[in-house]
Every structure is written in structure tokens, then in C-alpha cells.
Write an enzyme that holds these catalytic residues in place. Sequence first.
Site, PDB file in Angstrom:
ATOM      1  CB  ALA A  56     -25.472-122.991   8.086  1.00  0.00           C
ATOM      2  CB  SER A  58     -30.813-119.820  13.618  1.00  0.00           C
ATOM      3  OG  SER A  58     -29.691-119.937  14.471  1.00  0.00           O
ATOM      4  CG  ASP A 283     -19.501-118.037  10.628  1.00  0.00           C
ATOM      5  OD1 ASP A 283     -18.497-118.497  10.046  1.00  0.00           O
ATOM      6  OD2 ASP A 283     -20.613-118.596  10.575  1.00  0.00           O
ATOM      7  CB  THR A 284     -14.494-119.414  11.117  1.00  0.00           C
ATOM      8  OG1 THR A 284     -15.566-120.252  10.699  1.00  0.00           O
ATOM      9  CG2 THR A 284     -13.493-120.241  11.905  1.00  0.00           C
ATOM     10  N   GLY A 452     -21.322-123.428  19.439  1.00  0.00           N
ATOM     11  CA  GLY A 452     -22.445-124.210  19.938  1.00  0.00           C
ATOM     12  C   GLY A 452     -22.064-125.509  20.605  1.00  0.00           C
TER      13      GLY A 452
END
Length: 545
Positions: A56, A58, A283-284, A452
Amino acid sequence: MTTSRNAAPDPAPDDDKPERRTRPGTRPLEAPAPDRQEVNVTVTEPLAFAAVDLGASSGRVMLGRAGPGVLELTEVHRFPNRPVRTGATLHWDILALYRGVLDGLRAAAAATDGRLAGIGIDSWAVDYGLLDASGELLGNPVHYRDDRTKGVAERVAAVLPAGELYAATGLQYLPFNTVYQLVAADGTPQLAAARQALMIPDLISYWLTGRAGTEITNASTTQLVDPRTRDWSPTVARRLGIDLSLFPPLRAPGDGAGTLRPEVLAETGLTGPVPVIVVGSHDTASAVVGVPADGEDFAYVATGTWSLAGVELPAPVLGEASRRANFTNELGVDGTVRYLRNIMGLWLLQECLRSWEAQGRSQALPALLDAAAAAAPLRSVVDASDPAFIAPGDMPRRIAEACLRTGQPEPRTEAETVRCVLDSLALAHRQAVEDAVRLSGRSVSRVHIVGGGVRNPLLCRLTAEATGLPVVTGPAEAAAFGNLLVQARAAGAVTGGLGDLRALLRTTQELRVHEPRGASGTTREAWDEAASRSGRAEGASARPR
């Protein structure tokens, strides 16, 4: 309520096939059945792949190498993802993202003499682009943080009550789910002209290959898929007047999505043919593949702008208690279900840092985290899923107001605000894990944190203290690793099921374990007391990833 200009009469109630019609005067865009990757060779040397991972804030292109006993990732290009507001509408700058992907593939080509065994694409969920009859994009996709869906959920509930919608799709309530976006777009010139809707990773794949498809893990976030059948829900589409022919055929991780078009090869310097391989394009879904778990008794927290906390199951949980707890049943790789709650995540901290920077009060994040670690624990906590935190702008003020509303001390310093954010996130992780165990019946002996948040050791330690469970952290690039692993398996570079893929992660990646120590001020009783004043209402939540 309809998103089709030519709504057909409702089929018989027992019709269990999604309606797929071509709108008058048009022909379907090219969408052949996906090619299942059939591997008949044994790969003895590592192969090179590009994992495109769009977040969301980068995007990045990671160059991966995978083979027997080998799993490596190197970032070759990172680029910003900056939303753009035109008039009253907030958009994604999708062409800038596509340019970033091409630049990344060019960097990957330079590092591999132009040879890649595959490319996989994952991104955030729920958003889509609309194409016209010639396959051209009809404007930039609208950002999920845009307010066009305000009040739409109530309109939908008047036609299809929330309990029935959850029983059919298993998806948690979020005000910007794709189904609400489509209803909000009803009657707009763009939707009237649209002949195809492509989720963000599918749109990038379409531009690379010229072939259209809808990847199933991301499709499951639209609130138009039945998690039991792993297919579209014709009942939901009929009730809401949504034309399922907008979406090209479903395809699954491991399928082939075509090969790079000649002009893409020329622009990137890659040597063809280069296959684009379908991965868990949400992505999850890729991040959960990248959880280095041993066995099934684990919970995960995929951290980033959002925190996705839950368990992996073989089947969905669709009861009313699950709906009221606002848990979602999103489809995963290899027939799994990601049973999880979406939590606001590090967005809270990111927005605080942006506000302080704009005020000339910015500090280096490591120093802030050190100061937050020394601040009084659990002094003030907020509901990390409160919709009041969705929009950008002046997050410290909104956090302070939330504390005052619940009768708690207002954070006075940047360090106290950061500690409030991280305590609140750890508390939300704890609540999600405990609710997942209670609602699913799945036992949990440890929590894996990936993404992250791995780089925020204070958050990881606080999550261990809050849950009372060992917290295993790493890898930080779980989504890219999951993307790479699915590609590598499709190409024959690695073999086996999810357990085998995760075993390769455990033997090749550095992991760290945080044991709960019940430090002063963070005992079980202290977390229980903090939960009672967080202001969290049952079922309150917002996201996506």
C-alpha cells in the site's frame, strides 16, 4: 441495485452456476483457461525468479533463487506507491506502479543475463481496474481509502442482510470490500462502459502477458466468492445485481498466466519465453505461505500497514459468532482458508511519524522505539481496529481523542504515543489469536510474526507478553518468499506441500524467538485490565492489506 445494464431475471433458486454473460455488442476479452504448470523434469540447480510484491505504500521487485536446499531473495528495485487525488476521488497511480514493475524486471534481467524461470505478482486486496471492450483501462483504479463507499453497506444490507451475506461468503465486514465498491460505482459511466474488471495483480499480469484471469485468493476478498466451493457465489451476485461476467475465469496459484509479450521482453531486456506464474496474488496469501511454521498448531500475524492475525484452516468458519467477531475466511494456497481478523496495523505508527515530520518534530525511529520501550506500559490503549483511524492525517490527535473518550490519560510525548500504538497493536494481536482459537477450535502453541513488523522488536516482544505465547519472528519479506516458493514449485525447482515449502524457509532463513516473560507492568492481569478499557466494540474492524 444493479451493476449490469442488462439485468436478467433471477434464475431458479437452486441454480448453483455463476451467471456469465457477454454484454450486448461486445466480445469477451481474451481469457483462455489457465495453463496448469505440469512439471516433468527434476531441477538440480537453483532457478531464478522475479517476485513482484506491491504494498500500500511501496512496491518492490525481488530477485529470488530457489532449488534443492536453496532459497534466496535480493531486492533489485523498490519504488513508492503514492495515491493521487483528482477532484473528490482518491486513486492509485497504477501506471506509475506498472512502470516500477518494468524497471524492476529490467534490473532482474541485468542480474541474470536476461533469463528468468518465472514472474509472480502479489498486491493488496479489494481494489480493481475496469477495462473497455478493446482491453483499455477506463481510468485509474479507485483507492480503498476513498469515501465513495460511505453508507453503501447499509444499502446492501437492506437487500442482503449482513448475516446472509456472511453465511454465503464468510468475509468480514469492511466498508470498502469490493462488493461495496461495485455497488457504489453503479450508474457511473465507467462501469457502464466496462467489459472486464481485473484485481490489481491480475491487471499487472494482463499488461505483461495480454491474458486475463482472476486469481482465487484475491477473488475471495471481493465478497463474491463462496469459500466452501472456492467459486463465485451466484446467489450474492443475483441479489445485488452484480454482473459476474465482468470477471474473467478463476485461476489458482501454480497455474500459468501466459508469457511476457514481445514488447515487454524488448523493454526489460529479458530473454523469452518468460512465463508469468499465478501465485497467491493477495499479498497476505503469499505471506502465509511464507510463515516458517512446523506443524499446524500456530497462529500468524502478517504485519505491515495492516496486521492480519489468525490461523490456517482446512475449511471456513461461517457461524454467527464468527460474523459478530468480524473474522474473515479468505482463501489460501493449496485449498487452505486464512481465518483471520484485519487490524489497522503499523499504519497508526506510520501516520504518527508523517504528522510529526510535517510539524518539524521528526525523530529517528530507532530512538523513538527505545524511548517507547522505557515509557510506562499499558498507560493508555486504543482499539486498533477503530474505523476512526482509517483516513490519513493527524493520527496523534485522533489517538489522544480516543484515549480521552475512554477515560484514559492522553499521551503527552511522542514516546508515549508510540508506546500507546504498540501496546494497542499487541493487545489487538492477542484478542485476534484468542478469538481465532475459540471460534475455530484450532489449538495454538506459538505465534509467528512475519512482514515489516519483524523489524520492530518492541512490537514483537509486546505481542509475546500479551499472548503469553512464544513469538517466532521472520522472515520480514514473507510475501515475497511465499510468492517465490509457489513459482519455484510450479517450475519444479522445489517440491512438496506447504509443510515442505515452510521447512525450506526454516532451514535457510534467520528466525528469532521472543519468549513471554511477564515483565513488570505487562502481566496477564495487566493485559486483561487494559483490554477492558481499550474501547473495542465487538466486531469492530477495518482494513485491507
